[in-house]
Design a protein around this motif. Structure first.
Motif, mmCIF file in Angstrom:
data_model
loop_
_atom_site.group_PDB
_atom_site.id
_atom_site.type_symbol
_atom_site.label_atom_id
_atom_site.label_comp_id
_atom_site.label_asym_id
_atom_site.label_seq_id
_atom_site.Cartn_x
_atom_site.Cartn_y
_atom_site.Cartn_z
ATOM 1 N N LEU A 23 -2.584 -13.637 -1.598
ATOM 2 C CA LEU A 23 -1.708 -14.112 -2.684
ATOM 3 C C LEU A 23 -1.028 -12.963 -3.424
ATOM 4 C CD1 LEU A 23 -4.091 -16.839 -4.217
ATOM 5 C CD2 LEU A 23 -2.118 -17.218 -2.725
ATOM 6 N N ASP A 24 -1.148 -11.779 -2.884
ATOM 7 C CA ASP A 24 -0.722 -10.565 -3.593
ATOM 8 C C ASP A 24 0.565 -9.999 -2.977
ATOM 9 O OD1 ASP A 24 -0.423 -8.001 -4.520
ATOM 10 O OD2 ASP A 24 -2.349 -7.274 -3.756
ATOM 11 N N PRO A 25 1.705 -10.148 -3.665
ATOM 12 C CA PRO A 25 2.954 -9.661 -3.077
ATOM 13 C C PRO A 25 3.049 -8.130 -3.048
ATOM 14 C CG PRO A 25 3.335 -10.347 -5.347
ATOM 15 C CD PRO A 25 1.901 -10.708 -5.014
ATOM 16 N N ALA A 26 2.307 -7.455 -3.927
ATOM 17 C CA ALA A 26 2.541 -6.019 -4.123
ATOM 18 C C ALA A 26 1.810 -5.140 -3.115
ATOM 19 C CB ALA A 26 2.141 -5.626 -5.552
ATOM 20 N N HIS A 27 0.912 -5.725 -2.317
ATOM 21 C CA HIS A 27 0.187 -4.857 -1.376
ATOM 22 C C HIS A 27 0.981 -4.599 -0.105
ATOM 23 C CE1 HIS A 27 -0.838 -8.442 0.983
ATOM 24 N NE2 HIS A 27 -1.373 -7.668 1.891
ATOM 25 N N ASN A 28 1.934 -5.495 0.192
ATOM 26 C CA ASN A 28 2.655 -5.358 1.472
ATOM 27 C C ASN A 28 3.343 -4.011 1.631
ATOM 28 O OD1 ASN A 28 2.253 -8.003 2.717
ATOM 29 N ND2 ASN A 28 3.347 -8.775 0.930
ATOM 30 N N GLU A 29 3.934 -3.565 0.533
ATOM 31 C CA GLU A 29 4.674 -2.298 0.570
ATOM 32 C C GLU A 29 3.766 -1.124 0.952
ATOM 33 O OE1 GLU A 29 7.665 -1.284 0.395
ATOM 34 O OE2 GLU A 29 7.486 0.816 -0.205
ATOM 35 N N PHE A 30 2.502 -1.208 0.536
ATOM 36 C CA PHE A 30 1.598 -0.074 0.711
ATOM 37 C C PHE A 30 0.684 -0.198 1.923
ATOM 38 C CE2 PHE A 30 3.063 -0.058 -3.544
ATOM 39 C CZ PHE A 30 3.262 1.285 -3.824
ATOM 40 N N VAL A 31 0.262 -1.431 2.211
ATOM 41 C CA VAL A 31 -0.797 -1.618 3.211
ATOM 42 C C VAL A 31 -0.230 -1.831 4.627
ATOM 43 C CG1 VAL A 31 -2.753 -3.105 3.851
ATOM 44 C CG2 VAL A 31 -2.380 -2.493 1.456
ATOM 45 N N HIS A 32 0.949 -2.468 4.713
ATOM 46 C CA HIS A 32 1.453 -2.854 6.035
ATOM 47 C C HIS A 32 2.722 -2.084 6.395
ATOM 48 C CE1 HIS A 32 -1.502 -5.974 5.962
ATOM 49 N NE2 HIS A 32 -0.946 -6.587 4.934
#
Ligand code: FES
Ligand SMILES: [Fe+2]
Length: 383
Positions: free
Chosen positions: A155-164
């Motif tokens: 549910l976390d939009p902000a992790h995509n930039e960093f994790v994937h």
């Protein structure tokens, strides 16, 4: 962890002619197939003297306890107590909890709770099943972390930039921020959001055929109940991946995830393995982070983490969990664990509403009047 929702217990392929022991919420269940091939699910503890039903065998429509041979059918009714002789009357109290089961998309789901059918939260559905131009794959894997942490990661939009690295720029884009989120209400059981984010070209090879440009990508994600998640990734205007995940909390730091991916591109069955491989690549990136969160269980109050507007759907999800806790659906996992050497508990099945006297104690739940989770000021909007 919450009773009265559907949980993925096994793959259909795992249920053959032998009963299988499956743990969920710290408690054991036995799954087996009846004579018609239908999957059935019972609490695993034999009401006689604690035998593990899953250690026995399947006989006709029953599972037979390995200790003294008592036989229980898929409704939890005992049909035979060998020590009493073949025509013995079986007392009504000799029964075990049985749970409603659905086998869908290669997964066996059990409804772990006592709600009558008309009140049960439904299973999260794969809307694309059977639609022309779509193809489904299923895979499953272990997560050595708490299932709630995993749902919140979704549910976390902000992790995509960093994790994937397939979704974002691993923190190298200085102009990055989370775009506006459009909340999608999905009735009583869930909620999600849509947003766009800037993404690179997909890696060279098969994926590049699906998206060969850098630019905004649209994605939506949301939860259904405490343990189910939908994630729609539109890598281009035409090429869509719609994913559905159902999670089984084994205990508070181990979970099993079942993932169905519906896709409307690269739908040749020969591409299935490649799609699963790519899913696993992305899943491992999440797993690395989620297995290392501290504490492993989410804090009981939101004041022990600092939430931002990008975390708003996570806060809303926790509010829903509080609602379910207030209905008396949150199990007292600490008590189950503390008592585990001396008390066998079972999640109450629907039959407990009809029949009052049971041998095995019902799993303890958090007293709704002493609900421990208190949602504080959820989101800080100060710059
Ligand atoms: S413990 Fe199961 S039959 Fe005796
Ligand atoms: Fe992720």
């Amino acid at each position: 962890m919450y009773i009265n929702f559907w949980y993925p217990m096994a793959t259909g392929a795992e249920l053959t002619d032998k009963p299988v022991k499956v743990c969920c919420m710290g408690l054991d269940f036995v799954l087996f197939r009846d004579s018609a091939g239908a999957a059935r699910c019972l609490a695993n503890t034999c009401v006689h003297r604690g035998g593990s039903l899953a250690g026995g065998k399947t006989k006709g429509d029953c599972v037979q306890c390995p200790y003294h041979g008592w036989e229980f059918d898929g409704d939890g009714v005992c049909h035979r107590i060998p020590s009493l002789g073949s025509d013995a009357r079986i007392p009504a109290r000799v029964r075990t909890d049985a749970y409603p089961v659905q086998e869908r998309w290669g997964i066996v789901f059990a409804f772990l709770g006592d709600l009558p059918e008309e009140e049960r939260p439904p299973l999260l559905e794969v809307a694309e099943e059977g639609r022309d131009g779509w193809r489904l794959t299923m895979q499953n894997y272990e997560l050595k972390s708490n299932y709630q942490r995993s749902i919140e990661n979704g549910l976390d939009p902000a992790h995509n930039e960093f994790v994937h690295d397939t979704h974002g720029y691993q923190g190298e884009n200085e102009g990055y921020k989370v775009n506006e989120m459009r909340i999608e209400e999905r009735g009583e059981w869930g909620r999600g959001f849509w947003h766009t984010f800037n993404s690179p070209k997909l890696p060279e090879g098969e994926m590049r055929k699906l998206r060969d440009f850098e630019g905004d990508l649209e994605a939506g994600t949301g939860h259904h109940g405490p343990n189910q998640l939908w994630t729609y990734i539109h890598v281009t205007k035409e090429n869509w991946f719609h994913q559905y995940a159902w999670e089984r909390p084994i205990d508070d730091e181990t979970s099993w995830i079942y993932l169905v991916t519906a896709r409307n591109c690269a739908i040749d069955p020969a591409q299935d393995d490649y799609i699963k491989e790519r899913n696993w690549y992305v899943a491992q990136q999440d797993i690395t982070i989620v297995e290392d969160l501290h504490p492993i269980v989410t804090p009981e109050t939101n004041t022990k983490e600092f939430m931002t507007p990008a975390d708003q759907v996570i806060v809303m999800y926790r509010d829903k969990l509080s609602d379910w806790e207030a209905r008396g659906w949150r199990i007292d996992f600490e008590k189950i664990q503390a008592d585990s050497r001396k008390v066998a508990y079972a999640i109450p099945g629907p039959a407990r509403r009809e029949q009052k006297s049971w041998v095995i104690d019902s799993a303890p739940v958090i007293d709704a009047s002493q609900s421990r989770r208190r949602t504080a000021e959820p989101v800080s909007r100060s710059a």
